[in-house]
Design a protein around this motif. Structure first.
Motif, PDB file in Angstrom:
ATOM      1  N   ASP A  68     -23.512 -63.296   0.766  1.00  0.00           N
ATOM      2  CA  ASP A  68     -23.904 -63.058   2.153  1.00  0.00           C
ATOM      3  C   ASP A  68     -24.610 -61.726   2.248  1.00  0.00           C
ATOM      4  N   VAL A  69     -25.701 -61.747   2.997  1.00  0.00           N
ATOM      5  CA  VAL A  69     -26.401 -60.498   3.256  1.00  0.00           C
ATOM      6  C   VAL A  69     -26.735 -60.501   4.745  1.00  0.00           C
ATOM      7  N   ALA A  70     -26.178 -59.537   5.450  1.00  0.00           N
ATOM      8  CA  ALA A  70     -26.262 -59.511   6.927  1.00  0.00           C
ATOM      9  C   ALA A  70     -25.852 -60.885   7.451  1.00  0.00           C
ATOM     10  N   ASP A  71     -26.721 -61.555   8.230  1.00  0.00           N
ATOM     11  CA  ASP A  71     -26.336 -62.870   8.780  1.00  0.00           C
ATOM     12  C   ASP A  71     -26.766 -64.028   7.883  1.00  0.00           C
ATOM     13  N   LEU A  72     -27.336 -63.732   6.754  1.00  0.00           N
ATOM     14  CA  LEU A  72     -27.843 -64.809   5.892  1.00  0.00           C
ATOM     15  C   LEU A  72     -26.769 -65.215   4.892  1.00  0.00           C
ATOM     16  N   HIS A  73     -26.454 -66.497   4.895  1.00  0.00           N
ATOM     17  CA  HIS A  73     -25.552 -67.020   3.877  1.00  0.00           C
ATOM     18  C   HIS A  73     -26.421 -67.701   2.819  1.00  0.00           C
ATOM     19  N   VAL A  74     -26.248 -67.286   1.580  1.00  0.00           N
ATOM     20  CA  VAL A  74     -27.102 -67.785   0.511  1.00  0.00           C
ATOM     21  C   VAL A  74     -26.241 -68.540  -0.490  1.00  0.00           C
ATOM     22  N   ASP A  75     -26.544 -69.827  -0.662  1.00  0.00           N
ATOM     23  CA  ASP A  75     -25.824 -70.666  -1.616  1.00  0.00           C
ATOM     24  C   ASP A  75     -26.759 -70.920  -2.806  1.00  0.00           C
ATOM     25  N   TYR A  76     -26.435 -70.301  -3.933  1.00  0.00           N
ATOM     26  CA  TYR A  76     -27.281 -70.525  -5.111  1.00  0.00           C
ATOM     27  C   TYR A  76     -26.574 -71.390  -6.151  1.00  0.00           C
ATOM     28  N   SER A  77     -25.548 -72.136  -5.680  1.00  0.00           N
ATOM     29  CA  SER A  77     -24.771 -72.944  -6.630  1.00  0.00           C
ATOM     30  C   SER A  77     -25.571 -74.120  -7.180  1.00  0.00           C
ATOM     31  N   LYS A  78     -26.614 -74.551  -6.444  1.00  0.00           N
ATOM     32  CA  LYS A  78     -27.391 -75.696  -6.942  1.00  0.00           C
ATOM     33  C   LYS A  78     -28.553 -75.223  -7.820  1.00  0.00           C
ATOM     34  N   ASN A  79     -28.382 -74.080  -8.436  1.00  0.00           N
ATOM     35  CA  ASN A  79     -29.373 -73.615  -9.406  1.00  0.00           C
ATOM     36  C   ASN A  79     -28.902 -73.934 -10.822  1.00  0.00           C
ATOM     37  N   LEU A  80     -29.845 -73.967 -11.750  1.00  0.00           N
ATOM     38  CA  LEU A  80     -29.527 -74.323 -13.135  1.00  0.00           C
ATOM     39  C   LEU A  80     -28.948 -73.101 -13.848  1.00  0.00           C
ATOM     40  N   VAL A  81     -27.767 -72.728 -13.422  1.00  0.00           N
ATOM     41  CA  VAL A  81     -27.128 -71.541 -13.986  1.00  0.00           C
ATOM     42  C   VAL A  81     -25.630 -71.769 -14.164  1.00  0.00           C
TER      43      VAL A  81
ATOM     44  N   VAL B 123     -25.506 -54.853  -8.599  1.00  0.00           N
ATOM     45  CA  VAL B 123     -26.360 -56.021  -8.839  1.00  0.00           C
ATOM     46  C   VAL B 123     -25.585 -57.338  -8.795  1.00  0.00           C
ATOM     47  N   GLU B 124     -24.351 -57.332  -9.234  1.00  0.00           N
ATOM     48  CA  GLU B 124     -23.558 -58.582  -9.262  1.00  0.00           C
ATOM     49  C   GLU B 124     -23.366 -59.165  -7.865  1.00  0.00           C
ATOM     50  N   ARG B 125     -23.400 -58.291  -6.843  1.00  0.00           N
ATOM     51  CA  ARG B 125     -23.186 -58.773  -5.476  1.00  0.00           C
ATOM     52  C   ARG B 125     -24.407 -58.533  -4.589  1.00  0.00           C
ATOM     53  N   ASN B 126     -25.498 -58.175  -5.246  1.00  0.00           N
ATOM     54  CA  ASN B 126     -26.704 -57.829  -4.503  1.00  0.00           C
ATOM     55  C   ASN B 126     -27.565 -59.098  -4.369  1.00  0.00           C
ATOM     56  N   VAL B 127     -27.542 -59.681  -3.181  1.00  0.00           N
ATOM     57  CA  VAL B 127     -28.143 -61.013  -3.018  1.00  0.00           C
ATOM     58  C   VAL B 127     -29.646 -61.031  -3.328  1.00  0.00           C
ATOM     59  N   PRO B 128     -30.444 -60.117  -2.758  1.00  0.00           N
ATOM     60  CA  PRO B 128     -31.868 -60.166  -3.114  1.00  0.00           C
ATOM     61  C   PRO B 128     -32.083 -59.969  -4.615  1.00  0.00           C
ATOM     62  N   ALA B 129     -31.304 -59.089  -5.217  1.00  0.00           N
ATOM     63  CA  ALA B 129     -31.456 -58.854  -6.658  1.00  0.00           C
ATOM     64  C   ALA B 129     -31.119 -60.119  -7.440  1.00  0.00           C
ATOM     65  N   LEU B 130     -30.032 -60.785  -7.051  1.00  0.00           N
ATOM     66  CA  LEU B 130     -29.649 -62.014  -7.767  1.00  0.00           C
ATOM     67  C   LEU B 130     -30.734 -63.080  -7.635  1.00  0.00           C
ATOM     68  N   LEU B 131     -31.280 -63.212  -6.429  1.00  0.00           N
ATOM     69  CA  LEU B 131     -32.326 -64.233  -6.251  1.00  0.00           C
ATOM     70  C   LEU B 131     -33.588 -63.862  -7.037  1.00  0.00           C
ATOM     71  N   GLY B 132     -33.896 -62.584  -7.084  1.00  0.00           N
ATOM     72  CA  GLY B 132     -35.036 -62.154  -7.903  1.00  0.00           C
ATOM     73  C   GLY B 132     -34.805 -62.461  -9.378  1.00  0.00           C
ATOM     74  N   LEU B 133     -33.569 -62.228  -9.822  1.00  0.00           N
ATOM     75  CA  LEU B 133     -33.244 -62.511 -11.224  1.00  0.00           C
ATOM     76  C   LEU B 133     -33.336 -64.014 -11.507  1.00  0.00           C
ATOM     77  N   LEU B 134     -32.911 -64.825 -10.533  1.00  0.00           N
ATOM     78  CA  LEU B 134     -33.039 -66.277 -10.722  1.00  0.00           C
ATOM     79  C   LEU B 134     -34.513 -66.667 -10.885  1.00  0.00           C
ATOM     80  N   ASN B 135     -35.366 -66.028 -10.098  1.00  0.00           N
ATOM     81  CA  ASN B 135     -36.794 -66.344 -10.221  1.00  0.00           C
ATOM     82  C   ASN B 135     -37.319 -65.980 -11.609  1.00  0.00           C
ATOM     83  N   VAL B 136     -36.850 -64.861 -12.136  1.00  0.00           N
ATOM     84  CA  VAL B 136     -37.246 -64.475 -13.502  1.00  0.00           C
ATOM     85  C   VAL B 136     -36.716 -65.508 -14.499  1.00  0.00           C
ATOM     86  N   TRP B 137     -35.494 -65.940 -14.275  1.00  0.00           N
ATOM     87  CA  TRP B 137     -34.874 -66.955 -15.144  1.00  0.00           C
ATOM     88  C   TRP B 137     -35.762 -68.197 -15.229  1.00  0.00           C
TER      89      TRP B 137
END
Ligand code: F6P
Length: 543
Positions: free
Chosen positions: A43-56, A309-323
């Motif tokens: 969660d970041v501010a009011d945004l709930h981000v579910d990245y469980s459906k990623n290939l990770v 970084v482990e709980r940093n939502v924008p950072a995690l999503l950026g890392l997923l994009n690199v992945w």
């Protein structure tokens, strides 16, 4: 020379890991962990981000965060927020985050009190917006302004038009905006043909005030306005304001600096919506709403600045994009807002992401040995479902997709929003889990049709849900993507804040322009293809 990131242990570990999990299906990952859908979220501010459906797997995240630490992502974030000159090729600070600092914050950069400067401009914008919105600002003939025409291109257009559309439900002063960007004369023609100059205000937005398209459109707007009111140049002051960093050029154009709203060289065009570049949005929705948008940005900035970084939502999503880009060979990234009001959001993101990370040398000028910068694209759902989703579901390309939605609609009409949202939930589930051969057969499908109806699934998506599309959640969403872009740029060791690649075309267009008008018959050393095309153009144009 900096270390090539691909030679690090962290990169190599990710490479191995990618091979190891390549055959793993999201069906298996969900079957093995009943809590995956709750765990792989943030969660970041009011945004709930579910990245469980990623290939990770959990290991993927651990390895990606190790890579972020290796490239010192946290230090790079600190450097940006502190105003270090991280835009090295232009020797500039990168401080769009300062545009949304609260009034009582403090930040001194290069000897300037940045926060005081930011709020001084915001206050001037607010005072001007109030005058226009209340009707105390009058046009040359004494009439109220009812239409604002924003003239600008790139970051001086895409942000304002996207936010104006997104915040349609918050327009409250009877002021409508139009946006002219293209130098194609049909753009300004169409946007002004049914307007009354007496009630029209032009906001000319250009960081440099030297952009060909914007100046050509602004000159045409001036001709249209003066001719339409049979007025002299004194009408300009009532109908033109400028947003720029370049006061001298604004003056040269004939706009009084009194009617200019400034910003700073440390605001990149594609990051400039929260500066005076957002003036047309403020005119439409009012200063208070605009400030709510800034507060939304700021909430996400604070998260990005302070979270590990482990709980940093924008950072995690950026890392997923690199992945996906570097380890699973994805080349594009879909952004699919389930919100009609966000219909310009993908176009806005294209400049933000692609002008930022479309680079192929590292900060020290060394060619990269890995892929950078995905192609971002998208359309609002559900329209996209009836157009290109087929390829995402059953095509051969890997296309990570962001699904963005809001629990509460801006207009609640019966159960329509629930039907709408059922599509949002259905699509991400269908993409992840698909339908197996056995399931299709069990439905009595003829054998020859079975392979055509099998849905492979395993298509990665990220779901982003906010309570409602408001000025604040819009600011949050934009900041989220800004920081995703930053994270990717940090891993790739590139400069996301310059855009030298767009310069050559501009220079060449200026060189070619005189050759098109007929005044110069000699095409000089123009290549044979371009020369033949120009000759054909001139002939057909009657030049
Ligand atoms: O397309 C290049 C670019 O420099 C963008 O980065 C920028 O947003 C756009 O042109 C417009 O520039 P300006 O605001 O200076 O007119």
């Amino acid at each position: 020379m900096a270390v090539d990131v691909t030679t690090t242990d962290e990169w190599q570990a990710l490479r191995k890991h990618a091979e190891a999990i390549r055959g793993t299906h999201l069906r298996e990952l969900f079957a093995a962990d009943g809590r995956r859908g709750e765990r792989l979220t943030g969660d970041v501010a009011d945004l709930h981000v579910d990245y469980s459906k990623n290939l990770v797997t959990d290991e993927t995240i651990t390895l990606l965060t190790a890579l972020a630490k290796k490239v010192r992502l946290a230090d790079r974030i600190t450097a940006m927020f502190a105003g270090e000159h991280i835009n090295s090729t232009e020797d500039r600070a990168v401080l769009h985050t300062a545009l949304r600092l609260p009034r009582d914050a403090s930040l001194v950069v290069d000897g300037q009190d940045v926060v005081a400067g930011v709020h001084a401009v915001l206050d001037r914008m607010a005072a001007f917006a109030q005058r226009v919105r209340s009707g105390s600002w009058r046009g040359y003939t004494g009439e109220r302004i009812t239409t604002v025409v924003n003239i600008g291109i790139g970051g001086s257009d895409l942000g304002p038009v996207m936010a104006y559309e997104a915040l349609k439900a918050y327009r409250d002063a009877g002021i409508s905006c139009r946006f002219v960007s293209n130098i194609d004369p049909t753009d300004i023609h169409d946007k002004t043909v049914d307007l009354d100059p007496a009630t029209t205000l032009f906001v000319v937005v250009s960081k440099t005030f030297s952009t060909q398209e914007t100046l050509a459109n602004a000159n045409q707007a001036r001709r249209w306005l003066l001719a339409g009111m049979d007025a002299d140049d004194s009408a300009i002051a009532r109908h033109f304001v400028a947003v720029s960093t370049n006061e001298q050029r604004v003056r040269d154009f004939g706009i009084d600096p009194e009617n200019m709203f400034g910003f700073w060289d440390w605001v990149g065009g594609r990051y400039s919506l929260p500066s005076a570049v957002g003036l047309s949005v403020m005119l439409a929705v009012g200063p208070e709403r605009f400030r709510e948008m800034l507060a939304g940005y700021h909430a996400v900035d604070e998260h990005f600045r302070t979270m590990p970084v482990e709980r940093n939502v924008p950072a995690l999503l950026g890392l997923l994009n690199v992945w996906y880009t570097d380890f699973l060979e994805a080349q594009t990234h879909a952004v699919l807002p389930y919100s009609q009001y966000l219909h310009r959001f993908p176009a806005y993101l294209q400049q933000l992401t692609m002008e930022s990370n479309g680079k192929s040398v590292t900060l020290d000028g060394t060619p990269v040995t890995y892929r950078t910068g995905e192609i971002f694209w998208g359309e609002p759902g559900t329209n996209g479902q009836h157009a290109f989703y087929q390829l995402i579901h059953q095509g051969t390309l890997l296309i990570p997709a962001d699904f963005i939605a809001f629990s509460r609609p801006n207009h609640d009409l019966g159960d329509m929003h629930d039907l709408f949202m059922s599509n949002f939930f259905a699509q991400t589930a269908a993409l992840a889990f698909g339908r197996t051969k056995e399931q299709v057969e069990a439905e009595g499908t003829p054998a020859d049709v079975v392979p055509h109806r099998v849905m492979p699934g395993n298509h990665p998506t990220t779901s982003i849900i906010a309570p409602k599309l408001t000025p604040s959640t819009l600011g949050q969403l934009i900041a989220l993507y800004e920081h995703i872009v930053f994270t990717e740029g940090a891993i790739w060791d590139i400069n996301p804040f310059d855009q030298w690649g767009v310069e050559l075309g501009k220079v060449m267009a200026n060189q070619l322009a005189p050759k098109l008008t007929g005044s110069t018959a000699d095409l000089g050393d123009v290549d044979s293809s371009t020369a033949a095309l120009i000759r054909r153009y001139r002939q057909q144009r009657g030049r």
